[in-house]
Structures are given as C-alpha cells and as structure tokens.
Enzyme design. Structure first.
Site, PDB file in Angstrom:
ATOM      1  N   SER A  34      92.123 -77.902 111.387  1.00 35.68           N
ATOM      2  CA  SER A  34      92.757 -78.282 112.645  1.00 35.68           C
ATOM      3  C   SER A  34      93.587 -77.110 113.148  1.00 35.68           C
ATOM      4  CB  SER A  34      93.660 -79.506 112.439  1.00 35.68           C
ATOM      5  OG  SER A  34      94.463 -79.686 113.602  1.00 35.68           O
ATOM      6  N   GLY A  92      98.255 -74.488 111.998  1.00 39.40           N
ATOM      7  CA  GLY A  92      96.907 -74.847 111.558  1.00 39.40           C
ATOM      8  C   GLY A  92      96.988 -75.582 110.235  1.00 39.40           C
ATOM      9  N   LYS A  93      95.957 -76.311 109.879  1.00 38.20           N
ATOM     10  CA  LYS A  93      95.876 -76.940 108.548  1.00 38.20           C
ATOM     11  C   LYS A  93      94.447 -77.389 108.340  1.00 38.20           C
ATOM     12  CE  LYS A  93      99.218 -78.286 105.902  1.00 38.20           C
ATOM     13  NZ  LYS A  93     100.098 -77.491 105.102  1.00 38.20           N
ATOM     14  N   GLY A  94      93.994 -77.310 107.104  1.00 37.27           N
ATOM     15  CA  GLY A  94      92.623 -77.732 106.845  1.00 37.27           C
ATOM     16  C   GLY A  94      92.450 -78.106 105.399  1.00 37.27           C
TER      17      GLY A  94
END
Ligand code: NAD
Length: 432
Positions: free
Chosen positions: A76, A121-123
């Site tokens: 994301s 961001g993050k994933g």
C-alpha cells in the site's frame, strides 16, 4: 492556503469498542478526529482517507517438497506528497489489504511528524514465516521483490523490516532488485546489515527514541527521572532498548515482560542483565526476580511511566480504567485502542503517541538512505547524536501544538503531521 473554520472541540464519542475495527478504520477515525483541529481543506482530508495505490501481487514459491504454492502479497502506497513512500514489509498469516492501508497511513503521519522527506507505505505477504525454511523464505522474498520491482525504488518506495522480516530479508530483497536493475542499489531498502550499507544504530533506534521521548515527558511533568518508576511490556527490539536506555538515564525499571509473562522488582531490575528477545528469545521469566507477574498485571502496576512495547491493542476498554501509570509512552504501534485512549484522556493519563515515540526507527532509516545515496557510512556516535537532535526537534513541535491548541499529545502529533502534509498538498496543488 484556503481558510476554514477552526473547530477546537473534539466531538465526544461513546467509549464502546467497535466489534472489529481494522487498522484502516482506526486510522480513518483518527484522521477525522484531528481534521476538526486543523485549518485544512476538507478535500485534502478526503484524499488522505484513501491510499494513492495498492499493489496486489501473487507470489509463487516452489516448496522444499517440490510442490508449488502461491501466496498473496500487498504494497500500500498511501501518500507521497513529501517524498518517496517508506514503510515495512511484514510476513504474517493475518496480513490483509486493509491492514496494509491503515499501517501505511500511520507511516505517512510518522514521517511527517518527524519532518522526514518521506510518505507512508506498508506491505507484506499472507504467510506464516515459521512454516518456511530459510531457503524458502529467501526464494519467496526474491520473487516478491521481482513482483514489486516496478512499484518500488530508492526514489519511489523504500521497504524496511517489519513483523516476520529482518535485516537478512532486506538483504535478499536488495540483491534481487539490484540484479534485475543491473546495478547495486543499497537505497532500495533500509534496515539492511551494515556490511551492505545498513546503518549502525538502526535496530536499537525505535527503543532509543522511546526512551528519549519518555525522558522529555518526565521532564515536562516536572518529575525527577531518578525517582521515576517504569514498567515495560515486551522485551524485544523496542522494549529492551527503551528499558535499558531509561535505566541508563537513571529511571527505576521495576517490571518488564515477554509473551510468557513478566518479572517485578520494586527496587528496580538490572535491565542489562535480563535477556532480550534477540539475546535469548522469550527468556525474561528465567531471570531471578523477586516476583513473577502476568502481562495483564504489568499494565496495571502502580508506576509513574508505562511503556507498552510488545503488540497492538493491549490497552482497551477492558483495562483502561485500571491503568495506574500517570504517563503512557507508546513503544509498540497502536497499543491503545481508540476507545481506550478516550478513557485514559478522561482519567487524566497522559499518552505520548507511537507515531512520535517509536519514530526513531524510520528516522534512522532516513539516515541509512542518506548514507546510501551519498555512499558514506556514519559512526554509531553520529547516528545517535543526530537521532537525539531529530527527536528533540519533533518533541518541541508537538509540545508547541499541544500548548497552542490545548489538546492531547496524540492530537498534537497528528496536528503537526496533518498541517505539514496539507501545506505540501496546497503548495503542489491537485492534478485534476
Ligand atoms: P520483537 O519481536 O523484537 O519483540 C517483541 C517482544 O514482545 C518480545 O519480547 C515478545 O516476547 C513480546 N510479546 C509478543 N507478544 C506478546 C504479548 N502478547 N504480550 C506480551 N509480550 C509479547 O518486536 P519489536 O521489534 O520490539 O516490536 C514491538 C512493537 O514495536 C511492535 O508493535 C512493532 O510494530 C513496533 N515497532 C517496531 C519497530 C522496529 O523497528 N523494531 C519500529 C517501530 C515500531
């Protein structure tokens, strides 16, 4: 900037905990709450409720038994108005798209409150890393790096370790990306081993920043750190470093815990002698202390400062009334639920939020990225000095917002973050 009515009061809400609130729900509720405190264009707030992009990929892995399994991964990218997306990659069976989006929103605020030139961001991958051999984890990471290659980059989106990933995972990710790009690109990730461009002091930085911010909060409330008692939940990277640095500052750390439970000594523990998660996993209870306590009891101890530094959602409507510490410094991400935060506020318990307190991690990640793009390596002493300066500057910004608006620490941190992001958006304008 467009002027809007300032609404300094926050609508009272019931203290009921929603049945199942996702990280995204919480992040949106927090944004809405603080939007009422800031002179910000409502269109910008609406924009920030949504991620810019979410990549959903599938990652095939040939298991050691020869069978192929296909895992789902996400990245994301919430907002990059102030700079490239930045945030963790986690390997965990409960990873969801909504969780990644919510966590990427928190990264946007965390970078902005620290005034770093990054967005959020993050994933992650929906996988239990304990089920994978080292070789399988390496192959999965390399393929994930390839699936994300068009979306990440040292000027676009820079991953970092998170739950279930570590410095080695980042080394594989960097290697896979670099091989495909045809050039060694250390700045594609942070949190790497120092031998390939990682920064000294990166792993200890979130705990160190928690201790620095706790020290400043203790000073703000005119308490004497030498006479301050502290309880720390979680004795891993964040909790153990926070406990040890606070111990070094002169505070008395009376209780620490890991997933198995806690130890308590009213005269103070020797935090340097209690084994950290890295030194010996889940071994806190083996330490010879006068009393063993549960994690639930640790949170309700009669101490001056409580540092929840293990997992999210540990202070809830169930136990918020029983918290006896006057000051909570959030080490973990999201340890206090939205409803519990309102109970603590009504009890007069000061809560210094995660987005500032543990932001030493992303701050030293920024230092790592600077070292990478400049092909330089900083000494540990320099990293710690610059971290101290950055944390004090952010603390001052948050304190100014708090006294100006007479709001909680959390609201003040969000006001600083949202104001910076909104100003950047106003300045750049909206691409129609
Ligand atoms: P870690 O794995 O190093 O340590 C976690 C510690 O918490 C261990 O001692 C573990 O036994 C304990 N623990 C796990 N489950 C528990 C439970 N249910 N009750 C009590 N203790 C429990 O993890 P970490 O890196 O220290 O991360 C801790 C928190 O800080 C997480 O919320 C993480 O998202 C957040 N955080 C970490 C970093 C980082 O860079 N390490 C940065 C910012 C925020």
């Amino acid at each position: 900037m467009v002027k809007h009515e300032r609404n300094a009061t926050v609508e009272p809400e019931s203290h009921a905990e929603p049945e199942s609130e996702t990280a995204l729900d919480t992040a949106r509720r927090q944004l809405e709450r603080v939007a009422g405190l800031v002179d910000v264009n409502p269109g910008i707030v609406e924009r920030l409720k949504h991620p810019t992009k979410v990549q959903r990929v599938t990652v095939p892995l040939k298991r050691n038994n020869g069978f192929v399994e296909v895992y789902t991964g996400y990245r994301s990218q919430h907002d990059d108005v102030r700079g490239p997306y930045k945030g963790g990659l986690r390997y965990h069976p409960n990873v969801t798209e909504d969780e990644c989006v919510g966590l990427s929103m928190w990264m946007t605020w965390k970078c902005a409150v620290m005034d770093l030139p990054f967005g959020g961001g993050k994933g992650g991958i929906v996988v239990d890393p304990k089920d994978l051999s080292i070789g399988e984890k390496e192959r999965l990471t390399r393929r994930f790096a390839e699936e994300l290659r068009d979306f990440v980059g040292p000027e676009k989106d820079i991953p970092v370790p998170d739950m279930g990933t570590d410095a080695q995972t980042m080394a594989w990710f960097m290697d896979a990306y670099s091989m495909q790009e045809g050039e060694t690109t250390p700045g594609i990730v942070t949190g790497k081993p120092p031998v390939i461009g990682g920064s000294y002091g990166r792993a200890a930085a979130p705990g160190r920043s928690v201790a620095i911010i706790a020290r400043e909060a203790i000073d703000y409330y005119e308490m004497d750190i030498e006479a301050t008692t502290v309880a720390v939940q979680g004795f891993g990277s964040v909790g153990a470093n926070a406990a040890r640095v606070l111990d070094d500052y002169g505070a008395t750390v009376v209780a620490v815990s890991d997933v198995n439970g806690g130890i308590y000594d009213p005269d103070g523990l020797d935090t340097h002698a209690v084994p950290t998660h890295e030194e010996e996993p889940e071994a806190v209870m083996k330490y010879d202390a006068p009393e063993k306590i549960s994690n639930e009891d640790l949170l309700e101890l009669d101490v001056d400062v409580l540092v929840p530094a293990a997992i999210g959602d540990v202070i809830t409507v169930e136990n918020a009334e029983n918290i006896r510490a006057g000051l909570v410094v959030e080490g973990a991400n999201g340890p206090t639920t939205f409803a519990a935060a309102e109970i603590l506020e009504s009890k007069g318990v000061a809560v210094v939020p995660d987005i500032l307190a543990n932001a030493g991690g992303v701050t030293v990640s920024y230092f790592e990225w600077l070292q990478n793009i400049n092909r330089r390596s900083w000494s540990l002493e320099r990293v710690n000095d610059e971290l101290e300066t950055a944390m004090l500057r952010a603390w001052d910004d948050m304190s100014d917002a708090k006294s100006e608006l007479n709001v909680t620490w959390r609201d003040a941190a969000y006001v600083v973050a949202l104001s910076r992001i909104a100003e950047a958006k106003e300045s750049r304008g909206l691409w129609p």
